[in-house]
Design an enzyme around this catalytic site. Sequence first.
Site, PDB file in Angstrom:
ATOM      1  N   GLU A   1      -5.628  -2.686  -0.555  1.00 47.80           N
ATOM      2  CA  GLU A   1      -4.497  -1.740  -0.607  1.00 47.80           C
ATOM      3  C   GLU A   1      -5.004  -0.304  -0.642  1.00 47.80           C
ATOM      4  OE1 GLU A   1      -1.860  -3.177   0.170  1.00 47.80           O
ATOM      5  OE2 GLU A   1      -2.537  -5.200  -0.341  1.00 47.80           O
TER       6      GLU A   1
ATOM      7  N   GLU B   1      -3.752  -4.033   9.597  1.00 50.39           N
ATOM      8  CA  GLU B   1      -4.107  -5.195   8.763  1.00 50.39           C
ATOM      9  C   GLU B   1      -5.468  -5.795   9.127  1.00 50.39           C
ATOM     10  OE1 GLU B   1      -2.829  -5.552   6.084  1.00 50.39           O
ATOM     11  OE2 GLU B   1      -0.840  -4.642   6.261  1.00 50.39           O
TER      12      GLU B   1
ATOM     13  N   GLU C   1       0.791  -1.240   0.000  1.00 49.56           N
ATOM     14  CA  GLU C   1       0.000   0.000   0.000  1.00 49.56           C
ATOM     15  C   GLU C   1       0.819   1.286   0.000  1.00 49.56           C
ATOM     16  OE1 GLU C   1       0.231  -2.198   2.620  1.00 49.56           O
ATOM     17  OE2 GLU C   1       0.293  -1.133   4.545  1.00 49.56           O
TER      18      GLU C   1
ATOM     19  N   HIS D   1      -6.015   0.923   2.763  1.00 48.70           N
ATOM     20  CA  HIS D   1      -4.871   1.251   3.626  1.00 48.70           C
ATOM     21  C   HIS D   1      -4.539   2.742   3.590  1.00 48.70           C
ATOM     22  CE1 HIS D   1      -3.297  -2.315   5.508  1.00 48.70           C
ATOM     23  NE2 HIS D   1      -2.978  -2.953   4.401  1.00 48.70           N
TER      24      HIS D   1
HETATM   25  N1  TRP Z   1       1.114  -4.445   3.847  1.00 49.42           N
HETATM   26  C1  TRP Z   1       0.901  -5.442   2.829  1.00 49.42           C
HETATM   27  C2  TRP Z   1      -0.589  -5.732   2.834  1.00 49.42           C
HETATM   28  O1  TRP Z   1      -1.100  -6.502   3.543  1.00 49.42           O
HETATM   29  C3  TRP Z   1       1.654  -6.712   3.086  1.00 49.42           C
HETATM   30  C4  TRP Z   1       2.983  -6.848   2.451  1.00 49.42           C
HETATM   31  C5  TRP Z   1       3.280  -6.663   1.165  1.00 49.42           C
HETATM   32  C6  TRP Z   1       4.186  -7.303   3.043  1.00 49.42           C
HETATM   33  N2  TRP Z   1       4.591  -6.983   0.940  1.00 49.42           N
HETATM   34  C7  TRP Z   1       5.151  -7.373   2.066  1.00 49.42           C
HETATM   35  C8  TRP Z   1       4.517  -7.673   4.314  1.00 49.42           C
HETATM   36  C9  TRP Z   1       6.440  -7.808   2.323  1.00 49.42           C
HETATM   37  C10 TRP Z   1       5.807  -8.090   4.585  1.00 49.42           C
HETATM   38  C11 TRP Z   1       6.763  -8.164   3.597  1.00 49.42           C
HETATM   39  O2  TRP Z   1      -1.337  -5.100   2.198  1.00 49.42           O
HETATM   40 ZN    ZN Z   2      -2.701  -5.024   4.288  1.00 48.24          ZN
END
Ligand code: TRP
Ligand code: ZN
Length: 885
Positions: free
Chosen positions: A321, A343, A287, A324
């Site tokens: 996303e 989350e 995001e 977020h």
């Molecule tokens: N914040 C992301 C989501 O849930 C998750 C995420 C994307 C992530 N890439 C990552 C977490 C790499 C850890 C490592 O929308």
């Molecule tokens: Zn997320």
Amino acid sequence: MDIASRPSTPIENPETADAAVPPKAPAVIRREDYRAPDWFVPEIALDFALDLDATRVRATLEVRRNAQGSGDHTLRLNGDGIAARSVLVDGQVANDWRMDGLDLLIELSGDAHTVEIETLINPAANSQLMGLYASNGMLCTQCEAEGFRRIAFFPDRPDVLSTYKVHMEGDKARFPVLLSNGNCTATGEGTDGKHWAEWHDPWPKPCYLFALVAGELVANHDTFTTAGGRKVDLNIWVRPGDEGRTQHAMDSLIASLKWDEETFGREYDLDLFNIVAVSDFNMGAMENKGLNVFNTRYVLADPETATDADYDAVEGVIGHEYFHNWSGNRVTCRDWFQLSLKEGFTVLRDQLFSADMGSPAVKRIEDVRVLRSAQFPEDSGPLAHPIRPDSYQEISNFYTSTVYNKGAEVIRMMRSMAGPECFRAGTDLYFDRHDGEAATCEDFVKAIEDGTGLDLKQFRQWYSQAGTPQVKVRVDHEGDTATLRITQTVPVTPGQPVKQPMPIPLRVALFDRDSSEHRGEQLIVLDKAEDSFTFPGFARTPVLSINRGFTAPVAIDSDVPTADLVFLAANDDDPFARYEAMQSLVVQHLVAAVGGGMLCDAERQSGRDAIGRALAAILDDATLDDLMRGELMILPSEAYLAEQLAIADPGAIHAEREGLKAWLGRELEDRLAALHDRVSAVSYSRSAEARGARKLKTQALVYLAAGVPDEAAKRAATQYAAADNMTDRQGSLMVLCGLDTPAREEALADFRKRYDGNALVIDKWFSLQAGSLHPRVLDHIKALAQHPDFTLHNPNRVRALYMSAAVNPKAFHSGDGEGYRMIADLILALDPINAQTAARFVPPLGRWRRIEPQRSGMMRAELERIAAAPKLSRDTLEQVTKSLG
Ligand code: TRP
Ligand code: ZN
């Protein structure tokens, strides 16, 4: 430009940089140790000279001492596999700095300084896909959770918020498109075929939300005008040739912007919103402010290459996303223990969005199915943790189904108790109160409490206690009064030997046996270990329908007589409860068959008869829509069945479940064949009716394949040949993959040829074979691992082959232990390449304590073999140690 006085060699390959650090016992990070940062960084300027294998980064940080900090003069800047080529403080070459492990420390005398550090990184050698890396010739970043420190030295923690100015220069032919967060403020031509762009993001953000993308990309462009009148440019960037498969993503994005305004009162806050699709990606999507980066599988969709489920996944992740932007970006997390703050809440928001876009009943059933097959096993195993964990070694290991899906359920309970409108007052207060801040889960609960008037004192236990509460219900009847006697126990989990009762909201209805109706439903809250609830006015014992809509993420043991389950499966007006009755009917039967004592033939037969009658009623019910009928037809997964037993025998569960399926296939053959004929006549469209028809097409084949394989093979081959969409084609190929028939090889070869070069569809080709019911599935997987199209460097391909295998009981739990060995070999081979992805394969082996002794011993031996390997990543080491501990 000045060069640092200190000689420091740039590290060419960040992958080998870690090797220089001597192995230590992994540090445990604890929530209770949180301290506010000593230094803030209100502004940062980043300057990138882009190149595939040598990108130069200059970071200029405006640092300000935190008056509320410890008073320490040392500025700690996190790094990971990077080296400083120069360090300047207030424009002067600095001598007062040193390395502490991977971090860079600078002694600062005043309260405000400018710190400038240059690093050199090699994106092409970055196989971990964290930080700046190359994918298909393009450059992109992934910084959550701690990837920014692989790009630049910085206080890499989410409570340090900065405004970003980014300048990047690169070869115009190789990188025609240059993107970062916020707005593009200037572009220009450079020398030697280079060009540059400058980006400015006005919204302060933690470094995990930083993003940069450079490459050859084309956009699907559209616009959206917000309720407040802001005109937003929307772009979905993909590799040339893929633009024809982006319209569904664009439609989903526009729907998301609109929905968040209407449902949560949240508007978008920049003039530009970019999405980029990347083929090499560790997770679903990210995001980053104004520049979401997506795994291609959650962007690209057209009828020829994407199933109905793929379309739904695109819609859900695009929504997730986008949402977020408020739940995560405008209000971010204070520290990574608060991950569920963004989350859990955002998963709830995407669930509500998808429910509104389609069928709320079907969406709820799907969400509960995911929770039960992924989160329940996590909650009852060695890696169980509360939605707000107390400690971790590697934060990447805590992007779990517990933090995401149970986190969403916990917030959903507050919404159920408050009611949707009142809950909205709570979220409005939360966004108002904490906009621009790095907040905690406690801040969220407090805002919901203040905004709704609910008393959530005891409810906070849901944030600190792990384990799925076990709820026992008994219905007593005396005179004209029915009494529900309910108890709860929260199981012991690692590090939590003693548990307190939690408030459990349960929506209930009591059905009158004579009228087949109930007199309205009620939300009761069980907040003690034991309680009873009385309902007057019943001449006979009513039929209990409990946890309707799955209001609480608990396991219910209700001892309901089979006849009552058959009644509810046919009559319950709550669609989830109806599904649940059908599931319970099957679970009761199969658990009796494989657990406790063996069933005698007559008992097995009467159990099957009851299920057969209920399924026949579902097939015949003209009032049901086909999407819902499809849900009611799905048998509980083997993972969920195993979960019901203290010690499970996966072989027995598989045999008994397949036996039931085969019996149902034979018993209901005519009905299933007629159903398959009916739905095969429905032509392709994206309407709910047509999607329901496609779902049933494959469901019917699944039962027929178990019961009358020759007939199923014929029908599947016909369906495959006639298919004008991926749902039908994949469904029929899935069924053929499990059968020993020449049509199997023919269809697989056709599929392979037809979609040559389409990575996402070739992933399906791997996944269908690895997930199949075929007796030689393990041989197939081994052969596929040697296939020229297989690579350990692409997470989608790795998951397509090996995650499909790990969740396929037929392959994974093969009695000779071959499945366990295969997954352990994969973990060892993948760990040095992509630790984050490797570690995700440990939990299936970690279930060993709940498996029958022979398999259990083999699973444990594989975990020990992994643990004994010389240089394991922190990710894998943490998961393996905890799984053995
Ligand atoms: N914040 C992301 C989501 O849930 C998750 C995420 C994307 C992530 N890439 C990552 C977490 C790499 C850890 C490592 O929308
Ligand atoms: Zn997320």
